[in-house]
Design a protein around this motif. Structure first.
Motif, PDB file in Angstrom:
ATOM      1  N   VAL B  18       0.868  -1.178   0.000  1.00  0.00           N
ATOM      2  CA  VAL B  18       0.000   0.000   0.000  1.00  0.00           C
ATOM      3  C   VAL B  18       0.908   1.232   0.000  1.00  0.00           C
ATOM      4  O   VAL B  18       2.095   1.117   0.311  1.00  0.00           O
ATOM      5  CB  VAL B  18      -0.960   0.017   1.213  1.00  0.00           C
ATOM      6  N   PRO B  19       0.400   2.406  -0.356  1.00  0.00           N
ATOM      7  CA  PRO B  19       1.248   3.593  -0.388  1.00  0.00           C
ATOM      8  C   PRO B  19       1.984   3.783   0.937  1.00  0.00           C
ATOM      9  O   PRO B  19       1.396   3.653   2.004  1.00  0.00           O
ATOM     10  CB  PRO B  19       0.254   4.732  -0.626  1.00  0.00           C
ATOM     11  N   GLY B  20       3.277   4.076   0.827  1.00  0.00           N
ATOM     12  CA  GLY B  20       4.067   4.337   2.023  1.00  0.00           C
ATOM     13  C   GLY B  20       4.777   3.123   2.577  1.00  0.00           C
ATOM     14  O   GLY B  20       5.550   3.242   3.521  1.00  0.00           O
ATOM     15  N   LYS B  45       4.569   4.203  -3.727  1.00  0.00           N
ATOM     16  CA  LYS B  45       3.703   5.372  -3.745  1.00  0.00           C
ATOM     17  C   LYS B  45       2.298   5.036  -4.187  1.00  0.00           C
ATOM     18  O   LYS B  45       1.408   5.867  -4.121  1.00  0.00           O
ATOM     19  CB  LYS B  45       4.303   6.513  -4.555  1.00  0.00           C
ATOM     20  N   ARG B  46       2.091   3.833  -4.655  1.00  0.00           N
ATOM     21  CA  ARG B  46       0.719   3.435  -4.934  1.00  0.00           C
ATOM     22  C   ARG B  46       0.529   1.972  -4.603  1.00  0.00           C
ATOM     23  O   ARG B  46       1.471   1.246  -4.359  1.00  0.00           O
ATOM     24  CB  ARG B  46       0.332   3.748  -6.374  1.00  0.00           C
ATOM     25  N   MET B  47      -0.735   1.620  -4.565  1.00  0.00           N
ATOM     26  CA  MET B  47      -1.094   0.254  -4.236  1.00  0.00           C
ATOM     27  C   MET B  47      -0.774  -0.659  -5.416  1.00  0.00           C
ATOM     28  O   MET B  47      -0.998  -0.291  -6.567  1.00  0.00           O
ATOM     29  CB  MET B  47      -2.588   0.263  -3.982  1.00  0.00           C
ATOM     30  N   LEU B  62      -2.263  -1.669  -9.645  1.00  0.00           N
ATOM     31  CA  LEU B  62      -3.502  -2.397  -9.916  1.00  0.00           C
ATOM     32  C   LEU B  62      -4.593  -1.473 -10.442  1.00  0.00           C
ATOM     33  O   LEU B  62      -5.675  -1.902 -10.762  1.00  0.00           O
ATOM     34  CB  LEU B  62      -3.975  -3.107  -8.657  1.00  0.00           C
ATOM     35  N   GLY B  64      -5.352   3.110 -11.486  1.00  0.00           N
ATOM     36  CA  GLY B  64      -4.760   4.406 -11.758  1.00  0.00           C
ATOM     37  C   GLY B  64      -5.013   4.870 -13.168  1.00  0.00           C
ATOM     38  O   GLY B  64      -5.441   4.101 -14.026  1.00  0.00           O
TER      39      GLY B  64
END
Lengths: 246, 241
Positions: B18-20, B45-47, B62, B64
């Motif tokens: 997950v982000p982070g 920075k993104r899932m 997955l 965006g």
């Protein structure tokens, strides 16, 4: 709201009227990807709060004068349903929801990697279906999951939780009577990766020692919510990986 | 980060982030797509699914939006026409203008609507994208044209590489079994032309690829699916040609 002494908020054994310890949160339930039309979505329950969040974008910012040539703008809408409170709430934006939308959008502008999308806007829409103290925190926590679900690049997940003082004791995640009759409320939002506090508001009075205690307590609460957020996202994507949803 | 099983029968797993989420130290790994650097460390920075190839960590997103890159072949839909340009919706956060000099026809001043009108679909290329994400599209290249007839569908832009396959293998499979014309835009738009029934089969197969793109053995399952639907059998050797 109301006096501070006429309502009993703490029991003699040091627990709260709803049976929680002072540092205990209300139960939190999160589900990601509940809407099909939005790019990302989330449903969250925190005690008696019920919140639905949806995310669109990034897309070109409209109206044009709101565009920033160097980064995306985050538009956060916080709206309470007319049936979310005991006395019917007059529908539409008011002073309070405009303010919450503003501070929440500023919180997310620090977390979303806005530099990647100049001239664009990211829409975050939160609807409070039922309110029971701490709705702005619930809305922010839900919005963060919806943003991750929408695939929007972020530096970290955001979780929000309030601490406060009720019946003379500093406690976590105030419920409705504690919020109404307590001495102070301190909602915060935390970037869970960097540890930055991206939102901090305070209502009422706290001594500086009490403030420190409350802040630490709220940060701990945010981290707890963060774990539940992650689980919700994992669950959502297990479904994608299993081929159940696209 | 969490390990998930990729397919119920196999023990294949992947890490969903997950982000982070922390991915690794900067010195040890290179930062790939979907990651960012902070204080000498790499974070997601993104899932998506974490993938490590050689020493580069990247996130297979997955979801965006489509991020336009110069040279990308995309399918645009005309939004409006000006006296000397068209505005195309290319499924990106921003619309892409296309100047009259960038089309293979000789277009006089204010004659743009005689060639392309709002709602028309065109196969075009991203000419350039500047730092303000101002995009310019072009139709001045081989095979770029206005798309007439056929069917246009949209898929998640992040699934496009799976629909194309390695060196276009998945695309060739689809074409061989169904005999349809296929154009896959990097922006997630796909144009199909041919007989109605075959187009319907191809769309079904594409939806299946989109849905199951993370599950191992995708190629075999698509082969089986198309074999069953079309009643054809195409051997691997034939496909190599």
């Amino acid at each position: 709201m109301g006096g501070t002494q006429e309502v009993q908020l703490m029991k003699d054994d040091g627990t709260r009227m709803d049976g929680r310890r002072p540092d205990e949160m209300r139960p939190v339930h999160i589900e990601a990807g509940v809407l099909n039309r939005a790019s990302g979505s989330c449903y969250l329950e925190m005690g008696g709060n019920k919140v639905l969040a949806g995310v669109y974008g990034p897309r070109e910012a409209i109206p044009r004068h709101s565009q920033n040539p160097t980064k995306a703008v985050v538009k956060f809408r916080y709206n309470m349903a007319p049936f979310s409170v005991d006395d019917r709430k007059r529908p539409g934006p008011d002073r309070r929801s405009t303010e919450i939308g503003k501070v929440a959008s500023e919180a997310f502008a620090n977390v979303i990697i806005v530099e990647e999308f100049p001239r664009a806007q990211v829409d975050v829409i939160t609807e409070i279906l039922e309110a029971a103290a701490g709705t702005r925190c619930a809305a922010i926590s839900a919005a963060s999951v919806a943003l991750a679900d929408a695939g929007i690049p972020m530096r970290g997940m955001v979780a929000a939780c309030a601490a406060g003082k009720a019946g003379g004791t500093v406690c976590l995640d105030l419920n409705q009577p504690e919020d109404n009759h307590g001495e102070a409320d301190l909602p915060i939002a935390l970037n869970l990766t960097t540890g930055e506090v991206v939102l901090l508001q305070m209502d009422g009075h706290l001594s500086s020692d009490e403030f420190e205690t409350a802040l630490d307590m709220a940060i701990k609460g945010c981290k707890e919510i963060g774990e539940i957020q992650k689980e919700a996202l994992y669950k959502r994507y297990q479904r994608v990986v299993d081929g159940e949803v696209a | 980060m969490k390990k998930v099983r990729l397919m119920s029968e196999e023990n294949e797993t992947a890490s969903i982030v997950v982000p982070g989420d922390l991915l690794g130290e900067e010195g040890k790994y290179k930062s790939g797509s979907g990651t960012y650097k902070r204080d000498g460390r790499l974070y997601a920075k993104r899932m998506g699914i974490k993938s490590v190839r050689d020493d580069e960590i990247s996130i297979v997103a997955l979801g965006g939006v489509y991020d336009p890159v110069p040279g990308d072949l995309v399918i645009g839909i005309v939004l409006e026409h000006g006296p000397s340009n068209w505005l195309l919706d290319i499924n990106a956060p921003y619309p892409a203008p296309m100047h009259v000099n960038e089309v293979p026809w000789k277009v006089g001043f204010a004659e743009t609507s005689e060639f392309l009108e709002a709602g028309d679909a065109v196969l075009c290329k991203i000419l350039f994208v500047d730092e303000m994400k101002k995009i310019q599209a072009t139709m001045n290249d081989r095979n770029l044209r206005k798309l007439e007839g056929g069917a246009l569908i949209e898929v998640q832009p992040s699934r496009v590489p799976r629909i194309i396959g390695r060196k276009g293998s998945m695309l060739n499979t689809l074409k061989k079994y169904t005999d349809v014309w296929l154009f896959v835009g990097q922006n997630g738009r796909i144009w199909l032309g041919g007989e109605e029934e075959s187009v319907a089969t191809a769309i079904e197969a594409i939806r299946k690829i989109e849905r199951e793109s993370h599950i191992k053995g995708l190629t075999d399952r698509i082969h089986a699916f198309l074999e069953e639907r079309t009643g054809r059998k195409i051997s691997d050797e034939e496909e190599e040609e």
